[in-house]
Write a protein that holds these residues in place. Sequence first.
Motif, short mmCIF file in Angstrom:
data_model
loop_
_atom_site.label_atom_id
_atom_site.label_comp_id
_atom_site.label_asym_id
_atom_site.label_seq_id
_atom_site.Cartn_x
_atom_site.Cartn_y
_atom_site.Cartn_z
N LEU A 146 122.44 35.71 13.35
CA LEU A 146 122.58 34.64 12.37
C LEU A 146 121.71 34.92 11.15
N ASN A 147 120.46 35.32 11.37
CA ASN A 147 119.53 35.39 10.24
C ASN A 147 119.57 36.72 9.50
N ILE A 148 120.06 37.75 10.12
CA ILE A 148 120.10 39.05 9.42
C ILE A 148 121.51 39.36 8.96
N ALA A 149 122.46 39.20 9.87
CA ALA A 149 123.83 39.57 9.51
C ALA A 149 124.67 38.36 9.11
N GLY A 150 124.14 37.17 9.24
CA GLY A 150 124.90 35.99 8.88
C GLY A 150 126.05 35.71 9.84
N ILE A 151 125.97 36.27 11.04
CA ILE A 151 127.03 36.04 12.03
C ILE A 151 126.66 34.81 12.85
N GLY A 152 127.57 33.87 12.94
CA GLY A 152 127.27 32.57 13.52
C GLY A 152 127.37 32.54 15.03
N TYR A 153 127.38 31.32 15.56
CA TYR A 153 127.29 31.08 16.99
C TYR A 153 128.47 31.66 17.76
N PRO A 173 113.72 28.20 15.60
CA PRO A 173 114.85 27.29 15.74
C PRO A 173 116.19 28.01 15.58
N TYR A 174 117.19 27.52 16.29
CA TYR A 174 118.56 28.03 16.13
C TYR A 174 119.46 26.80 16.08
N ALA A 175 120.16 26.65 14.96
CA ALA A 175 120.90 25.40 14.74
C ALA A 175 122.13 25.31 15.64
N ILE A 176 122.47 24.09 16.03
CA ILE A 176 123.72 23.86 16.77
C ILE A 176 124.88 24.10 15.81
N PRO A 177 125.91 24.85 16.23
CA PRO A 177 127.05 25.10 15.34
C PRO A 177 127.71 23.78 14.89
N ASP A 178 128.22 23.79 13.67
CA ASP A 178 128.77 22.57 13.07
C ASP A 178 129.82 21.89 13.96
N GLU A 179 130.67 22.72 14.59
CA GLU A 179 131.79 22.15 15.35
C GLU A 179 131.29 21.33 16.53
N LEU A 180 130.06 21.64 17.01
CA LEU A 180 129.59 20.99 18.23
C LEU A 180 128.46 20.00 17.94
N LYS A 181 128.30 19.67 16.65
CA LYS A 181 127.25 18.71 16.32
C LYS A 181 127.68 17.30 16.69
N GLY A 182 126.73 16.40 16.70
CA GLY A 182 127.06 14.99 16.94
C GLY A 182 127.23 14.70 18.41
N ARG A 197 125.67 19.66 24.40
CA ARG A 197 125.22 19.71 25.80
C ARG A 197 126.39 19.68 26.76
N GLY A 198 127.36 18.84 26.43
CA GLY A 198 128.57 18.81 27.26
C GLY A 198 129.27 20.16 27.26
N TRP A 199 129.30 20.77 26.08
CA TRP A 199 129.95 22.08 25.95
C TRP A 199 129.26 23.12 26.81
N VAL A 200 127.92 23.12 26.83
CA VAL A 200 127.19 24.11 27.62
C VAL A 200 127.57 24.00 29.09
N ALA A 246 119.89 28.91 23.27
CA ALA A 246 119.19 29.03 21.98
C ALA A 246 119.19 27.72 21.18
N PRO A 247 120.30 27.02 21.01
CA PRO A 247 120.25 25.79 20.22
C PRO A 247 119.54 24.63 20.93
N ILE A 248 119.39 24.68 22.23
CA ILE A 248 118.77 23.57 22.95
C ILE A 248 117.27 23.80 23.05
N ASN A 249 116.90 24.91 23.67
CA ASN A 249 115.50 25.28 23.75
C ASN A 249 115.27 26.22 22.59
N GLN A 250 114.08 26.27 22.09
CA GLN A 250 113.84 27.19 20.98
C GLN A 250 113.82 28.61 21.48
N VAL A 251 114.03 29.54 20.56
CA VAL A 251 114.05 30.96 20.93
C VAL A 251 112.62 31.47 20.97
N ARG A 252 112.13 31.77 22.19
CA ARG A 252 110.74 32.20 22.37
C ARG A 252 110.68 33.45 23.21
#
Lengths: 322, 287
Positions: B54-61, B120-129, B142-145, B209-215
């Motif tokens: 996501l942060n280097i190549a701009g490739i999403g979730y 942080p890793y953001a939740i993809p737009d389609e699965l927000k809310g 969370r349901g999706w996971v 990654a979007p639920i727990n932070q990336v550590r």
Amino acid sequence: MSALTDDTLPTSPRAIRDEMIVFAAMAVLLAMVPATGIYPFFVMQALCFALLACAFNLLIGYGGLLSFGHAMFLGTAGYCTAHALKVWGFTPELGILVGVAAAAALSVVTGFISIRRQGIYFSMITLALSQLLYFIYLQMPFTHGEDGIQGIPQGYLFGVFNLANPTVLYYVVLAGFLGGFLLIYRTINSPFGEVLKSIRENEQRAISLGYKTDQYKLLAFILSGTIAGFAGSLKVFVAQNASLTDVHWTMSGEIVLMTLVGGLGTVFGPVVGAFVIIAMQQYLAGFGQWVTVIQGVIFVACVLTFRRGVIGEIAHYFRRSL
Amino acid sequence: MQALYAQLLVGLINGSFYALLSLGLAVIFGMLNIINFAHGALYMMGAFCAYFLLNIAGIGYWPALIIAPIVVGIFGMILERTMLQWLSGLDHLYGLLLTFGIALIVQGVFQNYFGSSGLPYAIPDELKGGMNLGFMFLPIYRGWVVVFSLVVCIATWFLIEKTRLGANLRAATENPTLVRAFGINVPRMITLTYGLGVGLAALAGVLSAPINQVRPLMGADLIIVVFAVVVIGGMGSIMGSIITGFALGVIEGLTKYFYPEASNTVVFVLMVLVLLVKPAGLTGRAA
């Protein structure tokens, strides 16, 4: 199981003689340390870990049982000794007794549970049990959570020896180490030790010969856990604190690493391994997190190319048992 | 009641990770006879892989969900080819020790560059809310996971238990020499199996990654809980690991609601109880 220590030679009078010579040399060398100007704190710490590694080695090297949770004995004895000294105001010898008794009781319980499965399951169970204890100690009030028990009074051992004096403390720790080492050595060379080795080589056959192997393994586990606890109690006087790092599973990993570097199933290997690893941590501290990476590399290198460890390779070269 | 359902959902999510990880462990154990201590580190690599993408190549979730397991899976196959394969025939314990060393190296390197704090890793737009189910509020991600990992678990079970490839695999576990005589390349199959198990771990990493932070240490403590799950389940069957994984997650969630002090330890306590009653584990064959 036999792959672990495939070329240990059978105990012979010559082997015993060799080992006695090396033991005497080791004892003399260690006794001279305060005269040499080597930082005694470092050697004391290494001695505690050496005893711990020897206790661990009793299980893996002679019983074929890889415990991945030996930190729990170190930590439990440490916490109990520290608490007895600081809060109850116990004398050092009573404090050690409390710590060792706690470790012994813990090893009876954990041994009874973990001995029910073999091989890697045994390792995973000991690991899980030690993590269970880690969380318990994290929450219990007497351990003071993340802070640990600090500022432990060292006191006078038997009312005579002032443990606040580094030289006196050094000789007390050395005496504790040598005593524990001899106890393990005696165990290995007893009929009990012979049965343990036979279980390591072929448990089914030992069972068919009429040995209740579970009882032997449990007894070895208790002995190993108790001696590991003794090392933990001694360490309290050296470090003057007891903290969560001693119970965490990474500590168990370090114990395994020490034994592996020195040589699994060799008498002196764990001692050498402990000194190597503690020295490494001491002198490489400036590298920060890279120390973990270096330890990992040593692990991998030992398993892939150097399975006998330092002492194991030496013993193999000279065709002696050490 | 809202809080109870919320904890149940958290439990199901943790259960998904337990199931995916113990499933991977079971697959690897079946073929290589190795308890993969590096599993937690590889799970962490999956999460970091998604973060880099996501942060280097701009490739999403969504692409990361496929790319990360493949990248980490290939890394795993390289590990298998260069190191693990030399241990075949030796005591199991050496595999455990070697993979422990690999885990130390991987985690140490990541800790050096990223410290111990989370990214942080953001939740993809389609699965927000979220959705209001009437009795509780369900965050869609969370349901999706839960649903997605359930699907992956069932698919893996199907692959191993019901397909020809899986049959070869199981046969090779039983008797590698005989299977080789049938013209099947067993070493390659072992490498691919390791890749599959590692890929499952990496997939769990991306999902988390979007639920727990990336550590760097996100897998280190998780792996020990997974080991406890494995001891409870017994690794005797693929389905057993899946069910045990989810069930223990739920039990953990319930404990968090009714008696939070024990939530960290309940899995280990259950392990002790199961061992006392049924030493081989719930679905395990007798040792």
